[in-house]
Design an enzyme around this catalytic site. Structure first.
Site: not given
Length: 343
Positions: A214-215, A236, A20-21, A142, A103
């Protein structure tokens, strides 16, 4: 550790997803992304519970049916509001719901949303329990590997174990800590070092959980390496800037890789429809600028779509004509480059 009645996540394996961005994973981008691969899991931008409850559900929940499998990511910390929005999402047709505990922006911290919730695992567990009770679809989390003074592996494990007691069995882990004081959201995506080993260790210590990483992951080769240790990989910004990466993942399911020009041909009816609904051409084409990333024609394609000409074509017929001409120029350029290389 996990409840026998836990709701299982989507059975597509391996779990490859697009993160999600904010401002990027809009429904226009997600429609485009789906054309590259039918099995990659797509996430919405983070949507706060307040936006859904008070800002109009249609605006924040609508998606194209072609986007499945699709996950709604929620931001919030009130268990009742999260449950209400989860039920709405299920009724809307979403395949999964994800709670944002990663976030790092000041805005979400001030509203007790995102990474700051890692410091309150009991509250997150209460939120997840309420969300699960409200729906029949999977609810996932997440999160980061840590925040501020909470940076040890043991503290992350305690966080995960606390949530897992609710029956939640799927965790997407951004392999960086978030420093909520002193770093911007952009810096929090780049400055703290990646600690992939912490995520691998989590899967090793809790093999019954679905653990996704993730990352900083940018290639098929990197993804394959991570999948030796975890159940899934979330991509991402690379999936946005270089969307053809999603097509490269086709080999996981023995699928044929799509042609870039065929993808744009499939986008044209969608672009026509969206413009007829009142969407400006630039709102849609900004998501497809990276189609030829890493190829000689990439610059030609970007220039054709983001230059003055593209912005002046406000009517559907001229817009489609402009995109087709851009496709032809790009294709001609690629063919010429190919001839030069083999001459």
């Amino acid at each position: 550790m996990t409840d026998l009645n836990q709701k299982s996540s989507k059975s597509i394996t391996p779990r490859i997803s697009v993160a999600p961005m904010m401002d990027w994973t809009t429904k226009d981008y997600r429609f485009f992304a789906r054309l590259f691969n039918p099995n990659v899991i797509l996430y919405t931008e983070m949507v706060t519970t307040g936006a859904i409850i008070y800002g109009g559900a249609n605006r924040h929940l609508d998606f194209n049916q072609e986007e499945h499998p699709i996950v709604l990511q929620l931001g919030g910390s009130d268990p009742k509001d999260l449950a209400t929005c989860s039920k709405m999402a299920q009724d809307w047709g979403y395949d999964e719901i994800n709670l944002n505990v990663g976030c790092p922006s000041d805005r979400v911290q001030n509203n007790k949303i995102g990474a700051c919730l890692m410091a309150e695992p009991d509250l997150v567990a209460e939120c997840i329990a309420e969300m699960q009770n409200a729906v029949d679809i999977p609810v996932t989390v997440k999160h980061r590997i840590g925040i501020d003074d909470m940076q040890s592996y043991e503290e992350m494990l305690h966080f995960v174990d606390t949530i897992a007691k609710t029956g939640c069995n799927n965790f997407i882990v951004h392999a960086r800590i978030a420093l909520l004081q002193g770093l911007s959201p952009k810096e929090n995506r780049e400055v703290p070092p990646l600690r992939y080993q912490d995520v691998y260790r989590l899967k090793q210590d809790r093999p019954d959980l679905i653990i996704e990483i993730n990352g900083g992951i940018k290639t098929l080769a990197e993804t394959q390496k991570h999948l030796e240790h975890v159940d899934g990989v979330m991509i991402g910004r690379e999936a946005y800037h270089n969307p053809y990466l999603l097509a490269e993942y086709s080999e996981f399911w023995d699928l044929d890789m799509p042609n870039r020009f065929d993808i744009i041909e499939q986008m044209l009816p969608y672009i026509s429809k969206r413009m007829q609904e009142g969407a400006p051409l630039s709102i849609i084409t900004r998501h497809i600028l990276g189609l030829f990333q890493n190829l000689p024609g990439a610059r030609k394609w970007r220039q054709a779509l983001s230059g003055g000409n593209a912005k002046t074509f406000a009517d559907v017929e001229n817009a489609i004509k402009n995109i087709k001409e851009a496709m032809q120029r790009t294709e001609d350029y690629l063919l010429e480059k190919n001839r030069e290389e083999h001459s």
